[in-house]
Motif scaffolding. Structure first.
Motif, PDB file in Angstrom:
ATOM      1  N   SER A 238       3.887   8.038  -5.927  1.00 58.87           N
ATOM      2  CA  SER A 238       4.863   7.796  -4.865  1.00 58.87           C
ATOM      3  C   SER A 238       5.248   6.326  -4.808  1.00 58.87           C
ATOM      4  N   ALA A 239       4.317   5.444  -5.172  1.00 60.63           N
ATOM      5  CA  ALA A 239       4.608   4.014  -5.139  1.00 60.63           C
ATOM      6  C   ALA A 239       5.596   3.601  -6.212  1.00 60.63           C
ATOM      7  N   THR A 252       4.844  -1.870  -1.596  1.00 59.60           N
ATOM      8  CA  THR A 252       3.831  -2.210  -2.604  1.00 59.60           C
ATOM      9  C   THR A 252       4.376  -3.130  -3.693  1.00 59.60           C
ATOM     10  N   ASN A 253       5.699  -3.157  -3.892  1.00 65.07           N
ATOM     11  CA  ASN A 253       6.283  -4.056  -4.895  1.00 65.07           C
ATOM     12  C   ASN A 253       6.407  -5.491  -4.406  1.00 65.07           C
ATOM     13  N   ILE A 286       2.773  -5.405   4.661  1.00 70.04           N
ATOM     14  CA  ILE A 286       2.195  -4.298   5.433  1.00 70.04           C
ATOM     15  C   ILE A 286       2.364  -4.482   6.932  1.00 70.04           C
ATOM     16  N   GLY A 287       2.923  -5.649   7.329  1.00 63.22           N
ATOM     17  CA  GLY A 287       3.167  -5.906   8.735  1.00 63.22           C
ATOM     18  C   GLY A 287       4.640  -5.819   9.085  1.00 63.22           C
ATOM     19  N   ALA A 455      -1.871  -0.339  -6.755  1.00 67.75           N
ATOM     20  CA  ALA A 455      -3.222   0.092  -7.127  1.00 67.75           C
ATOM     21  C   ALA A 455      -4.170  -0.029  -5.942  1.00 67.75           C
ATOM     22  N   GLU A 456      -4.059  -1.137  -5.217  1.00 66.08           N
ATOM     23  CA  GLU A 456      -4.911  -1.316  -4.046  1.00 66.08           C
ATOM     24  C   GLU A 456      -4.636  -0.223  -2.998  1.00 66.08           C
ATOM     25  N   TYR A 457      -3.364   0.072  -2.796  1.00 66.93           N
ATOM     26  CA  TYR A 457      -2.989   1.111  -1.834  1.00 66.93           C
ATOM     27  C   TYR A 457      -3.603   2.463  -2.214  1.00 66.93           C
ATOM     28  N   SER A 458      -3.500   2.839  -3.483  1.00 67.24           N
ATOM     29  CA  SER A 458      -3.930   4.178  -3.901  1.00 67.24           C
ATOM     30  C   SER A 458      -5.437   4.366  -3.806  1.00 67.24           C
TER      31      SER A 458
END
Length: 502
Positions: A238-239, A252-253, A286-287, A455-458
């Motif tokens: 999805s990212a 995420t980009n 993310i904010g 990658a961190e998100y997943s």
């Protein structure tokens, strides 16, 4: 841009023994008279890896996958490097592949961990024309583990046999089943069932690694694994899906855009280190930025005007352009727009690389300068090394990348289906059910094929154990961080430590 996956994709073989010039060959009878038996070449070598002198066998050749009646269906080509001498039951074996889907294992093989590597410019310049230096790889991992590089069906020399449809192997689950079958056959042949085992890959190879761990540990005939090595991870697609209404990729980009803008000196009040600027960009992404995107049409004019200056600073792109893009900067546009004022484009696999298009008016680059800057050297090196040094030279073309089509993206279970593929839950389940399983994650700051924040998100979702068994490492290069000499050494050191820590 359309969703694409490319890829993404050593010390001293000195004084080879006499057997290298007259390689051992072994064949076995094929169950189908129309299909020739598999061919394997065995040569012997010696080298110094991680400061340790190692004598080893190199086994290059085919393993046949067969149906229940013993009929060969596909030939999987692999390159195994096994330490000579009495078998140490505690010596690990590591199975490695690249991605694509549709890429051979030549990138990790000839660029990072194999006993020989091809030398290309370390400073993000084009590789030029041959001859390309092929040198002893002092950063190979053979001092701590035996190595097996695997080419899936449709890549390298691997192929479907007879009347077998290669599409039988082209899919997330189909591919994983074939890799798991190969690993079981390899363990049988070499008597390594009780050895410590590691699997790993790069790019789509990380997707494959998650699917393979599900095949190895998610069945009753369990193959327990000690570690998964994820290099340039893409687990939750999805990212990477550039689809209207999907906002997660913009979030995420953004830190990768910030790192790239910092690298190319497009940042006002530029911090001293890229790490500092990335930390700022993550907090913004993310904010305030995520909040603005999720509000959609409810975002007020005042809120939009407050976001624009910050978004411009973190991307290096003008407020005017970002306003026309409705705060959503697609990667392809970023590659073209960031350095448009200089008449240059940047790479996708590695944004340190620079390109020059036919003209400066387009929306996206003509091509990826970080791929065409390296592909010629790797393809030449893999063919020369396999055919001349390893004495394995089948009468077929080596497919570096692009050898598969019509990939089946469906996966089973409640998180499968026709939506975005997410294989990270496979890793979560494997970790929950194997207390000894650890995960290594290595990401390049300048990688846009598999951005590090994605990658961190997943791997930061529900169901992924947060107990210290996932180790993170970052590098000052892109998708194939090992093309930069300093990061090749760092990657080798980091993975070596991960294997030793079992």
């Amino acid at each position: 841009m359309k969703l694409k996956f490319v890829l993404a994709f050593t010390a001293a073989i000195a004084a080879p023994l006499a057997a290298q010039n007259k390689p051992e060959t072994k064949t076995e009878r094929s169950d189908d008279a129309a299909i020739p038996p598999p061919v394997v070449s065995v040569t012997r070598h010696s080298g110094t890896f991680g400061g340790t002198r190692i004598n080893y066998r190199a086994i290059a050749g085919e393993t046949y996958l067969k149906d229940k009646d013993g009929k060969p269906l596909a030939a999987i080509t692999s390159y195994s490097y096994i330490k000579e001498g009495p078998v140490d039951p505690k010596r690990p074996v590591t199975f490695l592949w690249n991605g694509g889907p549709g890429s051979g294992s030549l990138w990790l093989h000839m660029g990072a961990f194999g006993p020989k590597r091809v030398v290309i410019p370390s400073d993000a310049r084009d590789d030029g024309a041959p001859p390309f230096p092929i040198v002893d790889n002092v950063d190979s991992l053979l001092d701590v583990t035996d190595l097996v590089f695997i080419d899936p069906v449709g890549t390298g020399f691997s192929r479907a046999l007879g009347k077998t449809d290669p599409k039988d192997y082209w899919g997330v689950t189909k591919d994983a089943k074939s890799m798991a079958a190969f690993i079981r056959l390899w363990l049988n042949e070499h008597g390594r069932w009780n050895a410590p085992k590691f699997i790993g890959g790069e790019s789509y190879g990380t997707t494959r690694s998650a699917a393979v761990i599900n095949e190895l540990e998610g069945t009753y005939t369990d193959v327990s694994v000690n570690g998964i090595i994820l290099i340039s991870s893409i687990l939750d697609l999805s990212a990477a899906a550039d689809t209207p209404g999907n906002e997660i990729g913009y979030i995420t980009n953004l830190p990768s855009m910030a790192a790239t803008a910092w690298y190319h000196n497009k940042v006002a009040d530029r911090p001293a280190t890229v790490e500092q600027f990335i930390a700022e960009a993550k907090a913004f992404a993310i904010g305030p930025y995520a909040s603005a995107l999720l509000k959609g049409n409810a975002l007020t004019t005042e809120e939009r005007q407050a976001i624009l200056p910050q978004l411009s600073r973190y991307t290096g792109v003008s407020q005017e352009y970002l306003a026309r893009a409705d705060l959503r900067l697609a990667p392809g546009r970023f590659y073209k727009e960031l350095l448009r004022d200089r008449g240059q484009t940047i790479g996708r696999l590695d944004t340190r690389y620079l390109g020059k298009d036919y003209d400066n008016a387009g929306e996206e680059p003509d091509n990826d300068p970080s791929f065409y800057a390296i592909d010629g050297a790797y393809t030449a090196a893999m063919n020369a090394y396999a055919r001349e040094t390893l004495k394995y030279s089948p009468d077929v073309t080596y497919v570096s990348i692009g050898g598969v089509g019509d990939w089946d993206w469906k996966i089973g279970g409640p998180r499968g289906g026709a939506g975005y593929v997410n294989v990270a839950p496979y890793i979560g389940r494997a970790m929950r059910e194997n207390s000894g399983l650890r995960v290594f994650v290595g990401q390049g700051y300048y990688d846009f094929a598999t951005p590090f924040f994605g990658a961190e998100y997943s791997l930061n979702r529900t169901g992924i154990p947060n107990d210290g068994r996932i180790t993170w490492h970052w590098y000052n290069a892109g998708h194939m961080m090992y093309v930069r000499d300093e990061d090749l050494r760092k990657l080798s050191t980091d993975v070596r430590a991960f294997i030793r820590a079992r």
